[in-house]
Design a protein around this motif. Structure first.
Motif, PDB file in Angstrom:
ATOM      1  N   SER A  42      -3.196  35.195  -3.449  1.00  0.00           N
ATOM      2  CA  SER A  42      -4.137  36.249  -3.086  1.00  0.00           C
ATOM      3  C   SER A  42      -4.922  35.859  -1.832  1.00  0.00           C
ATOM      4  N   ALA A  43      -4.930  34.561  -1.513  1.00  0.00           N
ATOM      5  CA  ALA A  43      -5.551  34.129  -0.262  1.00  0.00           C
ATOM      6  C   ALA A  43      -4.592  34.338   0.911  1.00  0.00           C
ATOM      7  N   GLY A  44      -3.461  34.976   0.623  1.00  0.00           N
ATOM      8  CA  GLY A  44      -2.552  35.337   1.712  1.00  0.00           C
ATOM      9  C   GLY A  44      -1.451  34.324   1.937  1.00  0.00           C
ATOM     10  N   ASP A  45      -1.325  33.394   0.990  1.00  0.00           N
ATOM     11  CA  ASP A  45      -0.287  32.394   1.139  1.00  0.00           C
ATOM     12  C   ASP A  45       1.039  32.991   0.693  1.00  0.00           C
ATOM     13  N   THR A  46       2.120  32.419   1.167  1.00  0.00           N
ATOM     14  CA  THR A  46       3.405  32.949   0.757  1.00  0.00           C
ATOM     15  C   THR A  46       4.010  32.038  -0.304  1.00  0.00           C
ATOM     16  N   ASP A  47       4.830  32.632  -1.135  1.00  0.00           N
ATOM     17  CA  ASP A  47       5.422  31.911  -2.242  1.00  0.00           C
ATOM     18  C   ASP A  47       6.648  31.145  -1.748  1.00  0.00           C
ATOM     19  N   ASP A  48       6.442  29.972  -1.206  1.00  0.00           N
ATOM     20  CA  ASP A  48       7.610  29.217  -0.767  1.00  0.00           C
ATOM     21  C   ASP A  48       7.428  27.725  -1.026  1.00  0.00           C
ATOM     22  N   GLN A  49       8.392  26.971  -0.579  1.00  0.00           N
ATOM     23  CA  GLN A  49       8.430  25.543  -0.884  1.00  0.00           C
ATOM     24  C   GLN A  49       7.380  24.732  -0.127  1.00  0.00           C
ATOM     25  N   ARG A  50       6.670  25.380   0.771  1.00  0.00           N
ATOM     26  CA  ARG A  50       5.699  24.602   1.526  1.00  0.00           C
ATOM     27  C   ARG A  50       4.350  24.472   0.808  1.00  0.00           C
ATOM     28  N   LEU A  51       4.297  24.983  -0.414  1.00  0.00           N
ATOM     29  CA  LEU A  51       3.116  24.769  -1.232  1.00  0.00           C
ATOM     30  C   LEU A  51       3.473  23.798  -2.364  1.00  0.00           C
ATOM     31  N   ARG A  52       2.687  22.762  -2.532  1.00  0.00           N
ATOM     32  CA  ARG A  52       2.911  21.792  -3.610  1.00  0.00           C
ATOM     33  C   ARG A  52       1.609  21.600  -4.355  1.00  0.00           C
ATOM     34  N   ILE A  53       1.718  21.537  -5.677  1.00  0.00           N
ATOM     35  CA  ILE A  53       0.504  21.366  -6.471  1.00  0.00           C
ATOM     36  C   ILE A  53       0.608  20.112  -7.332  1.00  0.00           C
ATOM     37  N   ILE A  54      -0.420  19.307  -7.300  1.00  0.00           N
ATOM     38  CA  ILE A  54      -0.521  18.189  -8.221  1.00  0.00           C
ATOM     39  C   ILE A  54      -1.545  18.616  -9.269  1.00  0.00           C
ATOM     40  N   ASP A  55      -1.036  18.965 -10.447  1.00  0.00           N
ATOM     41  CA  ASP A  55      -1.893  19.469 -11.514  1.00  0.00           C
ATOM     42  C   ASP A  55      -2.502  18.278 -12.258  1.00  0.00           C
ATOM     43  N   ALA A  56      -3.774  18.019 -11.988  1.00  0.00           N
ATOM     44  CA  ALA A  56      -4.450  16.873 -12.598  1.00  0.00           C
ATOM     45  C   ALA A  56      -5.473  17.319 -13.633  1.00  0.00           C
ATOM     46  N   THR A  57      -5.300  18.528 -14.176  1.00  0.00           N
ATOM     47  CA  THR A  57      -6.235  19.007 -15.191  1.00  0.00           C
ATOM     48  C   THR A  57      -6.090  18.218 -16.485  1.00  0.00           C
ATOM     49  N   GLY A  58      -4.887  17.637 -16.682  1.00  0.00           N
ATOM     50  CA  GLY A  58      -4.657  16.871 -17.900  1.00  0.00           C
ATOM     51  C   GLY A  58      -4.129  17.743 -19.026  1.00  0.00           C
ATOM     52  N   PHE A  59      -4.001  19.052 -18.778  1.00  0.00           N
ATOM     53  CA  PHE A  59      -3.466  19.940 -19.809  1.00  0.00           C
ATOM     54  C   PHE A  59      -1.964  20.124 -19.662  1.00  0.00           C
ATOM     55  N   GLY A  60      -1.389  19.407 -18.716  1.00  0.00           N
ATOM     56  CA  GLY A  60       0.045  19.535 -18.486  1.00  0.00           C
ATOM     57  C   GLY A  60       0.344  20.888 -17.887  1.00  0.00           C
ATOM     58  N   THR A  61       1.618  21.163 -17.690  1.00  0.00           N
ATOM     59  CA  THR A  61       1.964  22.468 -17.160  1.00  0.00           C
ATOM     60  C   THR A  61       3.196  22.981 -17.893  1.00  0.00           C
ATOM     61  N   ASP A  62       3.103  24.220 -18.406  1.00  0.00           N
ATOM     62  CA  ASP A  62       4.228  24.789 -19.143  1.00  0.00           C
ATOM     63  C   ASP A  62       5.227  25.397 -18.172  1.00  0.00           C
ATOM     64  N   ASP A  63       4.871  25.347 -16.919  1.00  0.00           N
ATOM     65  CA  ASP A  63       5.668  25.961 -15.880  1.00  0.00           C
ATOM     66  C   ASP A  63       6.865  25.078 -15.523  1.00  0.00           C
ATOM     67  N   ASP A  64       8.016  25.694 -15.231  1.00  0.00           N
ATOM     68  CA  ASP A  64       9.092  24.853 -14.733  1.00  0.00           C
ATOM     69  C   ASP A  64       9.191  24.996 -13.204  1.00  0.00           C
ATOM     70  N   ASP A  65       8.091  25.425 -12.632  1.00  0.00           N
ATOM     71  CA  ASP A  65       7.967  25.538 -11.186  1.00  0.00           C
ATOM     72  C   ASP A  65       8.153  24.155 -10.561  1.00  0.00           C
ATOM     73  N   ASP A  66       9.172  24.010  -9.725  1.00  0.00           N
ATOM     74  CA  ASP A  66       9.452  22.668  -9.195  1.00  0.00           C
ATOM     75  C   ASP A  66       8.486  22.253  -8.095  1.00  0.00           C
ATOM     76  N   ARG A  67       7.556  23.129  -7.763  1.00  0.00           N
ATOM     77  CA  ARG A  67       6.550  22.745  -6.766  1.00  0.00           C
ATOM     78  C   ARG A  67       5.354  22.054  -7.417  1.00  0.00           C
ATOM     79  N   VAL A  68       5.370  22.040  -8.768  1.00  0.00           N
ATOM     80  CA  VAL A  68       4.223  21.497  -9.485  1.00  0.00           C
ATOM     81  C   VAL A  68       4.546  20.133 -10.098  1.00  0.00           C
ATOM     82  N   VAL A  69       3.684  19.167  -9.867  1.00  0.00           N
ATOM     83  CA  VAL A  69       3.802  17.875 -10.537  1.00  0.00           C
ATOM     84  C   VAL A  69       2.552  17.709 -11.392  1.00  0.00           C
TER      85      VAL A  69
END
Lengths: 218, 203
Positions: free
Chosen positions: A72-99
């Protein structure tokens, strides 16, 4: 990766502030009633609209809502976005951009995921790299401010050496004034936000140009 | 939220001789470390992983560097590392291995590795690198402690009081110096994760 300046986006009106040198890290500070995350994501997404890579280390928001907020901030859905999810709740997503990392306090885990993501961008040959850390506030809820300072400083030194752009946020109502000042010491510039009846305003200190209270349109 | 703690003490031991712990089952190699390093470092050796903790006990403080052979009868280098890590030593660990490691040694908890056959030059290089890393971590600790002190003074004194405080003026100068030192050293890419782990361990 080029050494060119980073464009923070057209929402920043003054040129000396809108374009910051490679290696710059910004701390966005403000009370709860201004959306600091939105501003941070705007600065990050502004790069992806060009040809930069974006890495977000997220402590206070899971990967899925973060991706949504980022788009919604105008970013595009592509491989140039990577997320390191450090919330500690894990991620149920199989999105390969997320670690996912075990916990917000797993600093070595965050660092190691971060290093691997940087390598991907080097391989991809993106123009630049923008690194978001969201947020310093969330980190301070789990660690004493000395450890948070050291963590951020180590990340910021890395951002500086790589010629990237770094962005983090802190809530000035939750955190003590002295803590904000101490953490701000690690950053090159402080971007302060305040609400007004006409919408949010911001000012910048620490950059060559500097900027007094100016309205921000996102 | 935003807990405040000011209990960290600053330890600097720049002048004392660095200590190296060697855990190596190969007698010849183990004995070779003495002539290589004995002149510049205090070297303590153990012939297997089980003996490592008591070797540490004999030392005057934590070893600065530990060289652990990867493949040993009894405890492996990795298991020895785990046993030593449990003791929260202020130590940098290098793995000594016959083959290039196929696993991420940094994630395993090692800070560096050395491949056999080990040479004096290679050992010294690794020790230098790890020591430099310690310097960065020490400078970061010291800088952070000074910042905390500065913020405490700012919180409890007026601007006039601060202007007259020698302690405060000194704090203003010292961080600037350390700041430059930090910028110069920087943690190299390999050291990045190790530095972060160090911060995590200290907590």
């Amino acid at each position: 990766m080029s050494d060119a300046a980073y464009d923070l986006s057209p929402s920043v009106p003054t040129d000396g502030v809108r374009h910051v040198p490679a290696g710059t890290s910004l701390l966005i500070a403000g009370p709860p009633d201004v959306d600091k995350r939105e501003v941070a994501l705007e600065f990050l997404a502004a790069g992806q609209r060009r040809a930069d890579g974006v890495i977000v280390v997220s402590v206070d928001l899971g990967a899925r809502p973060l991706v949504a907020a980022d788009e919604s901030a105008g970013d595009t859905d592509d491989q140039r976005l990577r997320i390191i999810d450090a919330t500690g709740f894990g991620t149920d997503d199989d999105d390969d951009r997320v670690v996912a990392v075990d916990a917000p306090t797993d600093l070595a885990g965050i660092g190691s995921a971060f290093g691997r993501q940087i390598e991907r961008y080097v391989t991809m040959g993106t123009d630049g790299l923008r690194v978001g850390h969201l947020s310093a506030t969330a980190m301070l809820e789990r660690m004493d401010h000395g450890a948070v300072y050291k963590f951020l400083r180590t990340i910021i030194d890395r951002v500086d050496r790589g010629g990237y752009l770094g962005v983090s946020t802190i809530d000035t109502a939750t955190c003590h004034e002295q803590t904000v000042a101490m953490l701000a010491d690690a950053f090159d510039a402080l971007v302060e936000l305040r609400p007004t009846r006409e919408g949010p305003e911001f000012r910048v200190s620490g950059l060559d140009a500097g900027l007094s209270w100016t309205s921000l349109t996102i | 939220m935003c807990a405040h703690r000011f209990n960290r003490s600053i330890v600097t031991d720049a002048d004392s001789t660095s200590t190296v712990l060697v855990v190596e089952d190969d007698d010849d190699l183990r004995e070779t470390y003495w002539p290589w390093l004995g002149g510049d470092f205090e070297v303590v050796t153990a012939s297997d992983g089980e003996a490592a903790p008591s070797a540490v006990d004999e030392m005057d403080g934590d070893p600065d560097i530990a060289l652990l052979n990867r493949m040993m009868p009894g405890l492996s280098g990795r298991e020895t590392l785990e046993a030593l890590r449990e003791r929260d030593l202020d130590t940098r660990y290098a793995m000594v291995t016959a083959v290039e490691p196929d696993i991420d040694i940094i994630e395993m908890g090692f800070d560096a590795y050395l491949t056999k056959p080990v040479t004096e030059t290679a050992v010294r290089e690794v020790i230098d690198r790890l020591q430099e890393r310690n310097n960065y971590a020490d400078a970061l600790d010291e800088y952070t402690a000074l910042l905390e002190k500065k913020q405490t003074l700012q919180a409890h004194r007026s601007d006039e009081e601060l202007a007259e405080s020698d302690e405060y003026q000194q704090l203003e100068r010292r961080p600037e110096q350390l700041d430059e030192e930090l910028d110069e050293t920087g943690a190299d890419d390999e050291a990045f994760v190790a530095t972060l782990r160090g911060i995590e361990d200290e907590r």
